[in-house]
Design an enzyme around this catalytic site. Structure first.
Site, PDB file in Angstrom:
ATOM      1  N   THR A 113     -31.706  35.416  -4.349  1.00 52.50           N
ATOM      2  CA  THR A 113     -33.001  36.195  -4.657  1.00 52.50           C
ATOM      3  C   THR A 113     -33.745  35.474  -3.817  1.00 52.50           C
ATOM      4  O   THR A 113     -34.137  34.232  -4.105  1.00 52.50           O
ATOM      5  CB  THR A 113     -33.103  36.284  -5.844  1.00 52.50           C
ATOM      6  OG1 THR A 113     -32.207  36.752  -6.810  1.00 52.50           O
ATOM      7  CG2 THR A 113     -34.594  36.961  -6.434  1.00 52.50           C
ATOM      8  N   LYS A 188     -35.034  44.260  -6.240  1.00 46.39           N
ATOM      9  CA  LYS A 188     -34.946  43.167  -7.203  1.00 46.39           C
ATOM     10  C   LYS A 188     -36.028  42.753  -7.888  1.00 46.39           C
ATOM     11  O   LYS A 188     -36.231  42.213  -9.183  1.00 46.39           O
ATOM     12  CB  LYS A 188     -34.161  41.930  -6.657  1.00 46.39           C
ATOM     13  CG  LYS A 188     -33.783  40.820  -7.139  1.00 46.39           C
ATOM     14  CD  LYS A 188     -32.922  40.609  -8.470  1.00 46.39           C
ATOM     15  CE  LYS A 188     -32.955  39.431  -9.133  1.00 46.39           C
ATOM     16  NZ  LYS A 188     -31.864  39.332 -10.271  1.00 46.39           N
ATOM     17  N   LYS A 263     -39.626  32.239 -10.871  1.00 48.55           N
ATOM     18  CA  LYS A 263     -39.398  32.365  -9.463  1.00 48.55           C
ATOM     19  C   LYS A 263     -39.551  33.862  -9.264  1.00 48.55           C
ATOM     20  O   LYS A 263     -40.123  34.033  -8.150  1.00 48.55           O
ATOM     21  CB  LYS A 263     -37.887  31.759  -9.201  1.00 48.55           C
ATOM     22  CG  LYS A 263     -37.725  31.865  -7.795  1.00 48.55           C
ATOM     23  CD  LYS A 263     -36.160  31.668  -7.538  1.00 48.55           C
ATOM     24  CE  LYS A 263     -35.771  32.186  -6.168  1.00 48.55           C
ATOM     25  NZ  LYS A 263     -34.459  32.252  -6.030  1.00 48.55           N
TER      26      LYS A 263
HETATM   27  P1  NAD Z   1     -27.489  27.224  -7.879  1.00 44.91           P
HETATM   28  O1  NAD Z   1     -28.413  26.226  -7.668  1.00 44.91           O
HETATM   29  O2  NAD Z   1     -26.476  27.158  -9.009  1.00 44.91           O
HETATM   30  O3  NAD Z   1     -26.327  27.324  -6.562  1.00 44.91           O
HETATM   31  C1  NAD Z   1     -26.851  27.135  -5.323  1.00 44.91           C
HETATM   32  C2  NAD Z   1     -25.974  26.175  -4.442  1.00 44.91           C
HETATM   33  O4  NAD Z   1     -26.218  26.465  -3.213  1.00 44.91           O
HETATM   34  C3  NAD Z   1     -25.800  24.969  -4.848  1.00 44.91           C
HETATM   35  O5  NAD Z   1     -24.610  24.479  -5.091  1.00 44.91           O
HETATM   36  C4  NAD Z   1     -26.345  23.928  -3.709  1.00 44.91           C
HETATM   37  O6  NAD Z   1     -25.703  23.072  -3.560  1.00 44.91           O
HETATM   38  C5  NAD Z   1     -25.973  24.979  -2.494  1.00 44.91           C
HETATM   39  N1  NAD Z   1     -26.786  24.951  -1.206  1.00 44.91           N
HETATM   40  C6  NAD Z   1     -28.215  24.805  -1.042  1.00 44.91           C
HETATM   41  N2  NAD Z   1     -28.349  24.630   0.216  1.00 44.91           N
HETATM   42  C7  NAD Z   1     -27.149  24.857   0.953  1.00 44.91           C
HETATM   43  C8  NAD Z   1     -26.698  24.569   2.264  1.00 44.91           C
HETATM   44  N3  NAD Z   1     -27.742  24.645   3.350  1.00 44.91           N
HETATM   45  N4  NAD Z   1     -25.585  24.759   2.487  1.00 44.91           N
HETATM   46  C9  NAD Z   1     -24.576  25.117   1.550  1.00 44.91           C
HETATM   47  N5  NAD Z   1     -24.992  24.859   0.208  1.00 44.91           N
HETATM   48  C10 NAD Z   1     -26.130  24.869  -0.185  1.00 44.91           C
HETATM   49  O7  NAD Z   1     -27.966  28.613  -8.017  1.00 44.91           O
HETATM   50  P2  NAD Z   1     -27.429  29.860  -8.506  1.00 44.91           P
HETATM   51  O8  NAD Z   1     -27.622  30.102  -9.937  1.00 44.91           O
HETATM   52  O9  NAD Z   1     -26.081  30.034  -8.265  1.00 44.91           O
HETATM   53  O10 NAD Z   1     -28.465  30.988  -7.960  1.00 44.91           O
HETATM   54  C11 NAD Z   1     -28.380  31.079  -6.615  1.00 44.91           C
HETATM   55  C12 NAD Z   1     -29.290  32.535  -6.244  1.00 44.91           C
HETATM   56  O11 NAD Z   1     -28.758  33.690  -7.016  1.00 44.91           O
HETATM   57  C13 NAD Z   1     -30.471  32.184  -6.310  1.00 44.91           C
HETATM   58  O12 NAD Z   1     -31.175  32.825  -5.530  1.00 44.91           O
HETATM   59  C14 NAD Z   1     -30.828  32.858  -7.793  1.00 44.91           C
HETATM   60  O13 NAD Z   1     -32.353  33.107  -7.763  1.00 44.91           O
HETATM   61  C15 NAD Z   1     -29.964  34.072  -7.648  1.00 44.91           C
HETATM   62  N6  NAD Z   1     -29.671  34.378  -9.077  1.00 44.91           N
HETATM   63  C16 NAD Z   1     -29.231  33.682 -10.108  1.00 44.91           C
HETATM   64  C17 NAD Z   1     -29.033  34.159 -11.352  1.00 44.91           C
HETATM   65  C18 NAD Z   1     -28.416  33.205 -12.716  1.00 44.91           C
HETATM   66  O14 NAD Z   1     -28.474  33.537 -13.594  1.00 44.91           O
HETATM   67  N7  NAD Z   1     -28.175  31.946 -12.251  1.00 44.91           N
HETATM   68  C19 NAD Z   1     -29.156  35.624 -11.443  1.00 44.91           C
HETATM   69  C20 NAD Z   1     -29.161  36.330 -10.811  1.00 44.91           C
HETATM   70  C21 NAD Z   1     -29.522  35.978  -9.283  1.00 44.91           C
END
Ligand code: NAD
Length: 314
Positions: A113, A188, A263
């Site tokens: 997102t 979204k 966010k």
């Molecule tokens: P998270 O922080 O658990 O996972 C993100 C991952 O990206 C981390 O493991 C981090 O180490 C990795 N990362 C960051 N920079 C990187 C790079 N340069 N190369 C490789 N890996 C890298 O976050 P999440 O909860 O999985 O969310 C991910 C996305 O999904 C976000 O944009 C969030 O807003 C969206 N989202 C989350 C949810 C939820 O309920 N968690 C629901 C809908 C959407």
């Protein structure tokens, strides 16, 4: 079956990559966090040490991995990262990586997102690489990611959507083509602005009802079958009792964290500012969630915003 490089194996990306493996795709995953990569390996994902390894099917590891892409370059790269800056940095790195022999058959999908402007910039990078691309953010949270029941909101060309749909279908139950580049992110953040505003509305109604001596159950019984009915009330009710599965019944453990709601509300305000839309309630909702996070409640479910209203009432 596709050869997929999956970048970002966190709370969402890890289980999404595992569902791609379950569907029979060859998935090679990379994350900056070693622990996330190890957890994804348990789900059948082939670990890569670098972005380049992931795109090349793990060839840089152990001289090629039997579960990797079978020695070939990925057909599809999926990113699931925190913010626009992370997505753009990875897509820039992909551009450098693919500069020799970029394939028009390759599809790049970002499921994070992020802000609409960064999403459009990412599509521009893909165009320059000669790749098809989709912005395809999700709703459904970590439960939906594990169960493979996410909803995807996709933006990009019809050719990109037709190619991406069967891949996304392994991770979700509903895939909507919202329009051209950036339209998925637009859908979204508009949806989540409705959600943030409606949660505050429901919470205000319960806080007022408490002052007026109305029981939670009585207000729920009326509003859930009247014109006040909405998801924030009937599924994620901000008071314990009427909806036993709502986070309010477990001390507001998320669910959907207030910091993530903030966010998304901030993204909607950024987009409103850039496009000139009037969203006064969206702005106020983002101010309230900012105050709630500042007070140390960002990790609680977003329905806990009712406690901010109670505190403000004194
Ligand atoms: P998270 O922080 O658990 O996972 C993100 C991952 O990206 C981390 O493991 C981090 O180490 C990795 N990362 C960051 N920079 C990187 C790079 N340069 N190369 C490789 N890996 C890298 O976050 P999440 O909860 O999985 O969310 C991910 C996305 O999904 C976000 O944009 C969030 O807003 C969206 N989202 C989350 C949810 C939820 O309920 N968690 C629901 C809908 C959407």
């Amino acid at each position: 079956m596709a050869r997929i490089a999956f970048i970002g194996l966190g709370n969402m990306g890890g289980p999404m990559a595992a569902n791609l493996v379950k569907a029979g795709h060859h998935v090679c995953g990379f994350d900056l966090s070693v622990a996330s990569v190890a957890a994804a390996e348990d789900g059948g994902v082939t670990a890569a040490r670098t972005l380049a390894d992931a795109v090349n099917g793990g060839e840089g590891m152990h001289g090629g991995h039997p579960g990797g892409h079978g020695g070939g370059r990925a057909d599809c790269v999926i990113t699931m990262l925190p913010k626009g800056e992370h997505v753009l940095s990875v897509w820039h790195a992909l551009a450098a990586l693919l500069s020799e022999g970029a394939s028009e058959d390759m599809l790049l999908i970002d499921c994070s997102t992020i802000d609409v402007q960064s999403a459009r910039e990412a599509h521009g990078l893909a165009d320059a690489m000669g790749c098809l691309s989709l912005d395809a953010p999700v709703s459904g949270g970590t439960v939906g990611a594990s169960a493979g029941t996410l909803t995807f909101m996709a933006g990009g060309s019809s050719a990109a959507f037709d190619k991406g749909e069967p891949i996304l279908a392994a991770m979700g139950k509903r895939i909507v083509h919202c329009g051209e580049a950036g339209a998925g992110q637009a859908a979204k953040i508009c949806n989540n602005m409705i959600l943030g505003i409606s949660m505050i509305g429901v919470a205000e109604a319960f806080a007022l009802g408490e002052k007026l001596g109305l029981s939670h159950q009585a207000l729920f019984d009326v509003a859930s079958t009247s014109s006040g009915q909405c998801w924030a009330l009937t599924t994620n009710c901000p008071v314990p009792g009427p909806v036993p599965t709502s986070p309010a019944n477990r001390d507001y453990r998320p669910g959907f964290a207030a910091s993530l709601m903030l966010k998304d509300l901030n993204l909607s305000q950024e987009a409103a500012g850039q496009s000139g839309a009037a969203t006064p309630l969206g702005r106020h909702a983002s101010e309230l969630y900012a105050a709630f996070e500042k007070a140390g409640h960002g990790a609680e479910d977003f329905s806990a915003i009712i406690n901010l209203l109670r505190e403000r009432a004194g």
